[in-house]
Design a protein around this motif. Sequence first.
Motif: not given
Length: 121
Positions: A10-35
């Motif tokens: 989804t489209l991200i709004r906010g800081r220029a260096d923001k990579k995820y729309c919320d903490d849930s997406c950040r956790n999902n992404y990092n957990n997928r990499l670890k798996i």
Amino acid sequence: MERLCLDCGTLIRGRADKKYCDDSCRNNYNNRLKIEDNLVINRVNSILRKNRAILAALNPNGKTKVTGKKLISAGFNFEYHTYCYETQNSNTYIFCYEYGYLILGDDRYLLVKREEKLWLA
């Protein structure tokens, strides 16, 4: 410049260096990499545990001779081991944790158990 969430797209709004729309997406992404990393590690550990169990089952007294055919029929995988030990006589023992083998030739193997004292802190 439009930025999309690395997890859900989804489209991200906010800081220029923001990579995820919320903490849930950040956790999902990092957990997928670890798996993905853990799948490889778990596969190798599973093979090592199986090899160790086979060596332990075929060598209940600490030292015995078996054929390679017997090891293979039990499911032993010769490509996976934890370390090699070379003696002063230039014999190379291949170990899977504390259980190991020495190739004798003619499809014969000497199975051994290395007695190690583990010191727990």
